[in-house]
Design a protein around this motif. Structure first.
Motif, PDB file in Angstrom:
ATOM      1  N   ARG A   1       4.751   7.030   0.108  1.00 32.29           N
ATOM      2  CA  ARG A   1       3.994   6.427  -1.136  1.00 32.29           C
ATOM      3  C   ARG A   1       4.330   7.263  -2.369  1.00 32.29           C
ATOM      4  O   ARG A   1       4.576   6.951  -3.599  1.00 32.29           O
TER       5      ARG A   1
ATOM      6  N   GLU B   1       6.798  -1.949  -0.659  1.00 36.40           N
ATOM      7  CA  GLU B   1       7.055  -1.053   0.443  1.00 36.40           C
ATOM      8  C   GLU B   1       7.996  -1.446   1.450  1.00 36.40           C
ATOM      9  O   GLU B   1       8.816  -0.588   2.002  1.00 36.40           O
TER      10      GLU B   1
ATOM     11  N   THR C   1       1.260  -1.812   6.001  1.00 38.70           N
ATOM     12  CA  THR C   1       1.847  -0.922   5.140  1.00 38.70           C
ATOM     13  C   THR C   1       1.528   0.449   5.445  1.00 38.70           C
ATOM     14  O   THR C   1       0.766   0.683   6.326  1.00 38.70           O
TER      15      THR C   1
END
Length: 576
Positions: A54, A433, A367
């Motif tokens: 992230r 993502e 995710t």
């Protein structure tokens, strides 16, 4: 040389040496950090190091302004419109965001649209009760090496049914596990319901109560008669609304995944309650993808690939129309670029079902945050239309009485509705993502970021560069840009005097599929982002986009051509 400058010149070599040492140290740390992030981004390690993933992803998303806190995210409107609205000949409607209380009272939102909240008894800080229990379970499972197999199984089972726990059961779990306020470790209050709607006053005196709409569906239901009349009083028909919705989230977090203002795209497909078949169901019946029926969830199993047609035939999915839209949502998401192996359709458990639903399935995308609900596909039956019709008070001045004879060939009924509801921001984040990756630079000293967006949803379809600063090259670049603009193809030009390699790097980081480089008087070079392949195209010869895409085996001609067709072009739309 001035006398005061002499000490500076004498000390310069020593200072320069120190700077070089510091620079080498920074470069080493830079490479080491890039290697760590690259490791986290590899297919086998993303789940093991989601924070590093992230960190790299958000650096690009914020740095390149894909989204900015407190402002709208890029949406996927045109793709949604072409896949659903035009294909199903849906009616488009746009209603107001401020909704009178009477509407949301009838729909059940005033009484039932709640989350369960607790607060720090000392500081008064608020928290979602289910989030605290979820975080506790995950932390124990991931970090407590002393946890017994029996306790681990208990916590895993709790995570499966967490969203279905009553207020009382959530309170019991918080006390049983000794869960405290995460910031202060203070005791927590007993859980209580918190309505998620933003309340407001309507009119100059403020005597009428209203709410910012928590969904766009109620505007469609309230206008059902007008839409039905517009459709020639025939069923089935569908209406769609894309717009802002508002929910007073207790604890917004996870970037654009949980926010107080967001974009919804909701479809209401009205059908006869006695006939929920769909004429085009055969087009999706043979699709196989990950499905997670409620029986498998309760028994602790995992999602498995099922044939959609068989799921409908066995009654796992309530009816054909619901199944048809599940199939269409699957095709929509995978064509956008969502990884089909990280997409599942999870059926709501019996006690999880919304008050209006007969059957409901969520499209969930995996995710770094776990499985995220992005689309809900529900059979709302006739709940909403019945609720709104019962909520009308007939006044004397509305009624006239007369006698007449009339033949009635069909009894009355209230239409049922199938609703696919899309969280646009969530879909876009999940797409980012799934399309994000890194690759080493040629020199190996840094990691380059790449968004492998399909052409259908890329922010720009192509970039146009002059190879070097040259008047003729720059003029040709502008001419190509004008032609692309006339064909309504999103693109950008870059006249900066940096190397072409750096401009390719920037283009890849923005997710642009193709780059056109003006590097001579007549031929230009077209580069494809993912394969890095290049083809030469003469400006003097008429070529269609189909011809160009055929030069890149990595992209199928059909997918590329359809990307341009959704902008209103056909294969002859642009000559190069």
């Amino acid at each position: 040389m001035v006398a005061t400058e002499q000490p500076l010149h004498q000390s310069f070599p020593e200072k320069s040496s120190v700077v070089d040492v510091q620079g080498n140290t920074v470069e080493t740390l830079k490479v080491e950090n890039s290697s760590a992030v690259e490791s986290a981004l590899s297919s086998g390690n993303v789940s093991h190091n989601p924070e590093a993933f992230r960190q790299a992803l958000n650096k690009v998303l914020y740095g390149r302004s894909f989204y900015i806190p407190s402002f709208k995210i890029h949406d996927g409107g045109p793709a949604h419109s072409s896949h659903f609205v035009r294909e199903e000949k849906m009616l488009e409607i746009e209603c107001t965001c401020v909704t009178p209380e009477v509407v949301l009272k009838a729909s059940g939102h005033v009484d039932k649209f709640t989350d369960v909240m607790v607060k720090d008894v000392t500081t008064g800080s608020y928290y979602r009760a289910d989030h605290l229990v979820k975080d506790y379970c995950n932390e124990k499972l991931e970090k407590d090496v002393t946890i017994s197999a029996e306790k681990a199984a208990e916590l895993k089972d709790l995570l499966v049914v967490l969203e279905n726990l009553s207020i009382e059961d959530l309170g019991k779990k918080i006390k049983e596990y000794g869960i405290t306020a995460p910031d202060t470790k203070n005791p927590l209050s007993d859980p209580y319901p918190f309505n998620l709607m933003f309340k407001t006053s309507i009119g100059p005196s403020g005597q009428h109560t209203g709410y910012m709409r928590p969904e766009t569906a109620q505007g469609i239901f309230c206008n059902f008669n007008e839409l039905y009349r517009y459709n020639g009083k025939k069923l089935p028909f569908a209406a769609v609304q894309v717009g802002q919705a508002f929910r007073n989230e207790i604890s917004p977090r996870q970037g654009p995944l949980r926010v107080r203002e967001f974009t919804l795209a909701e479809i209401e497909h009205f059908i006869h309650p006695g006939n929920k078949s769909h004429p085009k169901f055969s087009r999706v019946a043979k699709l196989e993808f990950l499905m997670f029926p409620r029986e498998e969830q309760v028994s602790g199993q995992s999602a498995t690939k099922l044939c959609l047609g068989e799921a409908v035939a066995k009654g796992t999915v309530n009816n054909e129309t619901l199944g048809y839209f599940i199939g269409r949502v699957y095709l929509f998401l995978t064509r956008l670029g969502i990884d089909k192996d990280r997409l599942r359709f999870r059926q709501h458990l019996a006690n999880e079902m919304a008050h209006y639903a007969v059957d409901c399935w969520d499209a969930e995308i995996e995710t770094s945050y776990g499985w995220i609900e992005c689309v809900g596909i529900a059979d709302r039956a006739a709940y909403d239309l019945r609720a709104h019709s019962k909520n009308v008070t007939i006044q004397k001045n509305m009624v006239s009485i007369s006698k007449e004879k009339k033949k009635v060939y069909q009894g009355s009924f209230t239409s049922s509705v199938i609703e696919p509801s899309f969280g646009i921001g969530r879909i876009v984040y999940c797409l980012c993502e799934h399309c994000f990756s890194t690759m080493p630079s040629k020199a190996g000293d840094e990691q380059l970021n790449v968004f492998r967006f399909p052409p259908l949803v890329a922010p720009k379809m192509c970039m146009v560069f002059p190879l070097v600063k040259n008047q003729q090259f720059e003029e040709t670049t502008r001419l190509i840009s004008e032609e692309l603009t006339s064909c309504r193809i999103d693109h950008d030009i870059d006249m900066k005097g940096i190397s072409i390699g750096k401009r390719y790097v920037k283009s890849d980081e923005l997710g642009v599929p193709f780059a056109i480089t003006v590097d001579s008087e007549t031929p230009v070079t077209i580069r494809e982002r993912d394969s890095k392949d290049q083809v030469r195209v003469s400006l003097k010869e008429k070529m269609t986009w189909q011809d160009v895409w055929a030069s890149f085996p990595h992209h199928s001609s059909h997918s590329c051509a359809s990307s341009f067709n959704h902008h209103g072009l056909n294969d002859e739309g642009l000559s190069c």
